[in-house]
Design an enzyme around this catalytic site. Structure first.
Site, PDB file in Angstrom:
ATOM      1  N   ARG A 228       2.163   1.297   1.606  1.00 17.62           N
ATOM      2  CA  ARG A 228       3.117   1.118   2.684  1.00 17.62           C
ATOM      3  C   ARG A 228       3.838   2.440   2.891  1.00 17.62           C
ATOM      4  O   ARG A 228       3.929   3.266   1.978  1.00 17.62           O
ATOM      5  CB  ARG A 228       4.115   0.005   2.356  1.00 17.62           C
ATOM      6  CG  ARG A 228       3.471  -1.379   2.201  1.00 17.62           C
ATOM      7  CD  ARG A 228       4.508  -2.422   1.803  1.00 17.62           C
ATOM      8  NE  ARG A 228       3.931  -3.761   1.745  1.00 17.62           N
ATOM      9  CZ  ARG A 228       3.369  -4.281   0.648  1.00 17.62           C
ATOM     10  NH1 ARG A 228       3.320  -3.569  -0.473  1.00 17.62           N
ATOM     11  NH2 ARG A 228       2.861  -5.504   0.671  1.00 17.62           N
ATOM     12  N   LYS A 253       6.710  -4.323  -2.398  1.00 18.98           N
ATOM     13  CA  LYS A 253       7.215  -5.504  -1.722  1.00 18.98           C
ATOM     14  C   LYS A 253       7.157  -6.701  -2.659  1.00 18.98           C
ATOM     15  O   LYS A 253       6.156  -6.933  -3.330  1.00 18.98           O
ATOM     16  CB  LYS A 253       6.369  -5.786  -0.470  1.00 18.98           C
ATOM     17  CG  LYS A 253       6.926  -6.884   0.411  1.00 18.98           C
ATOM     18  CD  LYS A 253       6.126  -7.009   1.687  1.00 18.98           C
ATOM     19  CE  LYS A 253       6.696  -8.091   2.592  1.00 18.98           C
ATOM     20  NZ  LYS A 253       5.926  -8.209   3.850  1.00 18.98           N
ATOM     21  N   HIS A 359       2.137   1.927   9.612  1.00 16.76           N
ATOM     22  CA  HIS A 359       1.602   0.800   8.853  1.00 16.76           C
ATOM     23  C   HIS A 359       0.169   0.470   9.269  1.00 16.76           C
ATOM     24  O   HIS A 359      -0.573  -0.173   8.519  1.00 16.76           O
ATOM     25  CB  HIS A 359       2.487  -0.435   9.032  1.00 16.76           C
ATOM     26  CG  HIS A 359       2.329  -1.468   7.961  1.00 16.76           C
ATOM     27  ND1 HIS A 359       2.803  -1.291   6.682  1.00 16.76           N
ATOM     28  CD2 HIS A 359       1.737  -2.692   7.967  1.00 16.76           C
ATOM     29  CE1 HIS A 359       2.518  -2.354   5.955  1.00 16.76           C
ATOM     30  NE2 HIS A 359       1.856  -3.215   6.710  1.00 16.76           N
ATOM     31  N   ARG A 362      -2.419   1.522   6.815  1.00 14.79           N
ATOM     32  CA  ARG A 362      -2.641   0.563   5.721  1.00 14.79           C
ATOM     33  C   ARG A 362      -3.586  -0.542   6.177  1.00 14.79           C
ATOM     34  O   ARG A 362      -4.472  -0.976   5.423  1.00 14.79           O
ATOM     35  CB  ARG A 362      -1.297  -0.003   5.267  1.00 14.79           C
ATOM     36  CG  ARG A 362      -1.362  -1.095   4.203  1.00 14.79           C
ATOM     37  CD  ARG A 362       0.060  -1.423   3.756  1.00 14.79           C
ATOM     38  NE  ARG A 362       0.163  -2.758   3.218  1.00 14.79           N
ATOM     39  CZ  ARG A 362      -0.018  -3.075   1.937  1.00 14.79           C
ATOM     40  NH1 ARG A 362      -0.358  -2.143   1.073  1.00 14.79           N
ATOM     41  NH2 ARG A 362       0.135  -4.327   1.534  1.00 14.79           N
ATOM     42  N   HIS A 385      -1.041  -7.987  -2.158  1.00 13.83           N
ATOM     43  CA  HIS A 385      -0.763  -9.239  -1.463  1.00 13.83           C
ATOM     44  C   HIS A 385      -0.572 -10.373  -2.460  1.00 13.83           C
ATOM     45  O   HIS A 385      -1.366 -10.519  -3.387  1.00 13.83           O
ATOM     46  CB  HIS A 385      -1.915  -9.602  -0.514  1.00 13.83           C
ATOM     47  CG  HIS A 385      -2.015  -8.699   0.667  1.00 13.83           C
ATOM     48  ND1 HIS A 385      -3.181  -8.494   1.376  1.00 13.83           N
ATOM     49  CD2 HIS A 385      -1.073  -7.925   1.290  1.00 13.83           C
ATOM     50  CE1 HIS A 385      -2.967  -7.641   2.362  1.00 13.83           C
ATOM     51  NE2 HIS A 385      -1.693  -7.293   2.329  1.00 13.83           N
ATOM     52  N   TYR A 394      -7.699  -9.431   7.408  1.00 14.99           N
ATOM     53  CA  TYR A 394      -8.365  -8.172   7.714  1.00 14.99           C
ATOM     54  C   TYR A 394      -9.876  -8.328   7.878  1.00 14.99           C
ATOM     55  O   TYR A 394     -10.581  -7.352   8.120  1.00 14.99           O
ATOM     56  CB  TYR A 394      -8.079  -7.150   6.612  1.00 14.99           C
ATOM     57  CG  TYR A 394      -6.623  -6.766   6.536  1.00 14.99           C
ATOM     58  CD1 TYR A 394      -6.069  -5.874   7.447  1.00 14.99           C
ATOM     59  CD2 TYR A 394      -5.793  -7.311   5.570  1.00 14.99           C
ATOM     60  CE1 TYR A 394      -4.733  -5.533   7.388  1.00 14.99           C
ATOM     61  CE2 TYR A 394      -4.446  -6.967   5.500  1.00 14.99           C
ATOM     62  CZ  TYR A 394      -3.935  -6.077   6.409  1.00 14.99           C
ATOM     63  OH  TYR A 394      -2.612  -5.743   6.360  1.00 14.99           O
TER      64      TYR A 394
END
Length: 415
Positions: A228, A253, A359, A362, A385, A394
């Site tokens: 990120r 995150k 972003h 990414r 994630h 994705y």
């Protein structure tokens, strides 16, 4: 199954299930005040949705309240002490309402990020403007529900924006004011299924041509390691392992650490950038500005760590600044706007007509990894994630079972 207002009302709930749920939150690292909120939410569900008085959760709530007090060594709903305010307020805006200043202090006690603090304060101020008063203690869940409905109906905000507003108001009412809230009856913003913006490999090459210096290195790390933007800016010298060619992402995150690639193309430039960081580090130490931000009071546990290069930012700011929370003057990492400005310029010069942001690099990393044959679980770990469903977003429609899919018009014209 019976429904009321779109909610299932026969979801089983008993004391043992509530205790087990609280214990699962504890295993995941949730502090007592968060577990207390969760149990109160279940109590509200029991009262408002199930319309029952059983199970009695009073003892569970009492226990969690005592644990929260023990963690803070104060009443769970009491404002911070004068000593805490002095340590935590930093340069607070004295023109703000007492509730907002107290909320800032509470957020800092609980180690919330500066971005979260800004967002929460912004929403509380917006709510105060909506109700026409800064005396928040006089309002309740109905007023919050009306505000959230206004955001969805008149403001047309996204679901995530509405959820952020709700979280900020729940925090200030339950954790700062100490008011017990009931069920929030609000119109929810409609959730949309959006596809992230990503770049093709040729577009990545075009973009990279317009980056130089430390911004080129950041481009290589964000795209090449799936970082990120904020994670890239917050890299420290100790997070790089050249021997095993990996990067340790600290406090990403969700407050999670992970390991990802160190792209080979970035190694030489990264070593040069660390030499730049070393130059600033030695200059700061010599001039008496050795300190650097260290999370969770590590500066007290390791008082001499600030004099070590390992803890310094790889992308240091060219100027020192005074920290808004602690008031200490030190050299922080570079700001978000620097790379963002360069990225927008590169996008324009490359004549790529996509609504891309940093972003998007990414997103491109994950897309190209999957297209290259990497399995979903591996990409999930590299991206950090929590839910594999996020990673599955994705998997774009490019190939299916190894057979290229063509548009029907292309097939017809080809025949």
């Amino acid at each position: 199954m019976n429904f009321r207002n779109g909610l299932a009302i026969n979801l089983p709930i008993n004391r043992n299930s509530v205790v087990k749920f609280s214990q699962s939150l504890l295993k995941n690292g949730a502090p007592a005040w968060q577990r207390l909120q969760a149990v109160r939410a279940l109590e509200c569900y029991r009262d408002r949705v199930l319309q029952r008085s059983e199970p009695d959760l009073t003892d569970v709530i009492l226990t969690l309240t005592q644990l929260a007090r023990r963690e803070r060594n104060v009443d769970v709903h009491a404002p911070p002490t004068a000593e805490e305010l002095k340590k935590l307020q930093g340069n607070l805006n004295k023109g703000e309402s007492p509730w907002i200043q107290t909320m800032r202090s509470e957020l800092r006690v609980l180690h919330y990020s500066m971005d979260t603090e800004r967002a929460y304060v912004r929403w509380v101020k917006r709510f105060s403007k909506h109700v026409g008063s800064e005396s928040l203690e006089q309002f309740d869940e109905q007023d919050i529900g009306d505000f959230l409905t206004t955001l969805a109906v008149e403001g047309s905000v996204s679901p995530s924006t509405q959820n952020q507003a709700q979280s900020s108001l729940l925090f200030v009412f339950q954790c700062v004011i100490g008011k017990k809230l009931g069920f929030l009856n609000a119109v929810r913003a409609r959730k949309t299924e959006s596809i992230p913006v990503w770049f093709s490999r040729s577009e990545i090459e075009k973009l990279l041509e317009h980056f130089v210096g430390e911004h080129r290195l950041m481009f290589l790390l964000i795209y090449g390691a799936g970082l990120r933007h904020k994670e890239c800016r917050r890299l420290r010298v100790k997070d790089i392992c050249f021997d095993e060619q990996h990067i340790v992402v600290r406090d990403g995150k969700g407050a999670k650490d992970r390991i990802t690639f160190l792209p080979t193309q970035a190694v030489s430039e990264l070593k040069r950038q660390i030499s730049v960081a070393k130059y600033f580090h030695e200059m700061d130490v010599e001039q008496g500005f050795a300190q650097v931000y260290m999370p969770y009071a590590l500066s007290k546990k390791y008082p001499n760590a600030c004099r070590e290069l390992a803890w310094k930012w790889i992308f240091p700011s060219r100027q020192r600044s005074r920290d808004k929370r602690s008031g200490i003057a030190w050299r922080h990492h570079i700001g978000a706007e620097q790379f963002t400005t360069t990225f927008k310029r590169a996008l324009r010069l490359s004549e790529i007509l996509k609504n891309g942001v940093p972003h998007s690099l990414r997103h491109s990393f994950a897309t190209h990894m999957i297209e290259g044959g990497a399995d979903i679980q591996t990409v999930q770990k590299l991206m950090g994630h929590k839910d594999v469903k996020t990673t599955l977003g994705y998997v774009h429609v490019t190939e299916k079972l190894g057979v290229t899919i063509h548009s029907p018009i292309d097939v017809a014209c080809g025949n």
